[in-house]
Design an enzyme around this catalytic site. Structure first.
Site, mmCIF file in Angstrom:
data_model
loop_
_atom_site.group_PDB
_atom_site.id
_atom_site.type_symbol
_atom_site.label_atom_id
_atom_site.label_comp_id
_atom_site.label_asym_id
_atom_site.label_seq_id
_atom_site.Cartn_x
_atom_site.Cartn_y
_atom_site.Cartn_z
ATOM 1 N N ASP A 1 1.063 -1.158 -0.456
ATOM 2 C CA ASP A 1 -0.217 0.041 0.098
ATOM 3 C C ASP A 1 0.559 1.026 0.209
ATOM 4 O OD1 ASP A 1 -1.152 -2.477 1.333
ATOM 5 O OD2 ASP A 1 -2.888 -0.712 1.797
ATOM 6 N N ASN B 1 -4.039 4.258 -1.282
ATOM 7 C CA ASN B 1 -3.698 5.046 -0.138
ATOM 8 C C ASN B 1 -3.017 6.475 -1.206
ATOM 9 O OD1 ASN B 1 -4.085 2.419 1.877
ATOM 10 N ND2 ASN B 1 -5.568 4.026 1.882
ATOM 11 N N ASN C 1 -10.799 -1.466 0.239
ATOM 12 C CA ASN C 1 -12.145 -0.067 0.596
ATOM 13 C C ASN C 1 -12.164 0.730 0.187
ATOM 14 O OD1 ASN C 1 -9.385 -1.078 2.399
ATOM 15 N ND2 ASN C 1 -10.509 0.278 4.034
ATOM 16 N N HIS C 2 -10.447 1.733 0.057
ATOM 17 C CA HIS C 2 -10.538 2.995 -0.096
ATOM 18 C C HIS C 2 -10.692 3.108 -0.992
ATOM 19 C CE1 HIS C 2 -10.015 4.689 3.767
ATOM 20 N NE2 HIS C 2 -8.718 3.565 4.223
ATOM 21 N N HIS D 1 -5.696 -7.758 -0.011
ATOM 22 C CA HIS D 1 -6.904 -6.582 0.474
ATOM 23 C C HIS D 1 -7.298 -6.721 1.862
ATOM 24 C CE1 HIS D 1 -5.475 -2.812 0.418
ATOM 25 N NE2 HIS D 1 -6.825 -2.279 1.615
ATOM 26 N N HIS E 1 -3.411 -4.181 3.091
ATOM 27 C CA HIS E 1 -4.043 -3.083 3.669
ATOM 28 C C HIS E 1 -3.931 -2.962 5.757
ATOM 29 C CE1 HIS E 1 -8.130 -1.879 5.647
ATOM 30 N NE2 HIS E 1 -7.733 -3.145 6.605
ATOM 31 N N HIS F 1 -0.675 -2.195 6.322
ATOM 32 C CA HIS F 1 0.542 -1.498 6.431
ATOM 33 C C HIS F 1 1.384 -1.424 7.295
ATOM 34 C CE1 HIS F 1 -2.314 2.217 4.887
ATOM 35 N NE2 HIS F 1 -2.871 1.001 4.093
HETATM 36 FE FE FE2 Z 1 -7.273 -0.672 2.684
#
Ligand code: FE2
Length: 267
Positions: free
Chosen positions: A8, A40, A68-69, A154, A179, A181
């Protein structure tokens, strides 16, 4: 066949780490295909813009995955249908804009399948990821439709990621988690030949709370009334991911190497 997969990319720090290092890594390691998770990468750490996606492609990225983002920036809904190289999770509801998988051509003319999945545990509601994984396993077959297959899962929890890793072991070149991080230290080749790492970490500033400004994040946890909305930390970013060396005949992994470059993490 050399494939680079980066975790990410978080805000400006993450983008800068990519800009600074990607070209060099590609050249020095003879990378044929590059995938990164870009959900992100916008300045505020939420979503991705058309311009940022273009920058990644110009810098040498072949496919951008997400999670999700993906819809955090309104414009993404408009450009994702035209931009086949940007994926959203395959197990989003039917009729969702964009694609969850694609087949691409690498620099050395190999057919590369990329599938983006999103976990079900502690994540926004999506279709059952294992049901969709079963379908995809039959749809994109190594040595039949593609020469190599890369999967970005993810998700939040390690057990779900490890299970999906074993599910695709021997039928994909590499399966990585994204996801959380934070890179995990379980980089390996699974017993049937698939490169695996539970989470390949974040490209971004680790002097933070998963990429967000640590002081403000702490204030939030401490319920300090001066806390504001999360915003990304902007110190020097670390580039985090793996390089997979794959066998041209089988499409399976021969070697997998973790990369951590720059910033606060020690390789
Ligand atoms: Fe995420």
């Amino acid at each position: 066949m050399k494939i680079l997969i980066l975790g990410d990319v978080m805000g400006r720090s993450g983008r800068l780490a990519v800009k600074k290092n990607l070209n060099k890594i590609i050249k020095e390691n003879n990378i044929d295909f590059t995938v990164l998770n870009g959900e992100n990468s916008a300045d505020d750490g939420k979503g991705i813009t058309n311009l940022i996606a273009e920058e990644f492609f110009q810098e040498g990225v072949d496919v951008i995955t997400s999670g999700n983002h993906i819809w955090d920036k309104k414009e993404t809904v408009e450009f994702i249908d035209k931009e086949q190289r940007l994926l959203r999770p395959e197990n989003f509801a039917q009729g969702t804009p964009g694609n969850g998988h694609g087949i691409y051509l690498s620099k050395n003319d190999k057919k590369i399948g990329v599938i983006n999945l999103m976990g079900n545990v502690f994540m926004k509601k999506t279709d059952d990821v294992f049901e969709i994984a079963k379908k995809m396993k039959n749809k994109i077959v190594l040595r039949k439709n593609v020469d190599f297959l890369i999967i970005d899962f993810h998700g939040e929890i390690t057990s779900e990621k490890m299970a999906i890793g074993h599910f695709f072991d021997g039928v994909s070149t590499a399966i990585v988690g994204t996801h959380t991080h934070v890179p995990t230290a379980d980089t390996r080749i699974l017993e049937n030949g698939t490169a695996y790492q539970t989470d390949i970490g974040m490209c971004g500033d680790y002097n933070s709370v998963i990429g967000m400004n640590k002081d403000n994040s702490l204030k939030k946890f401490l319920k300090d009334k001066n806390a504001t909305n999360h915003f990304p930390a902007e110190g020097e970013g670390t580039l985090s991911g793996i390089i997979v060396d794959a066998n041209d005949e089988t499409g399976l992994a021969k070697k997998v190497t973790r990369i951590l470059l720059g910033g606060n993490l020690i390789n």
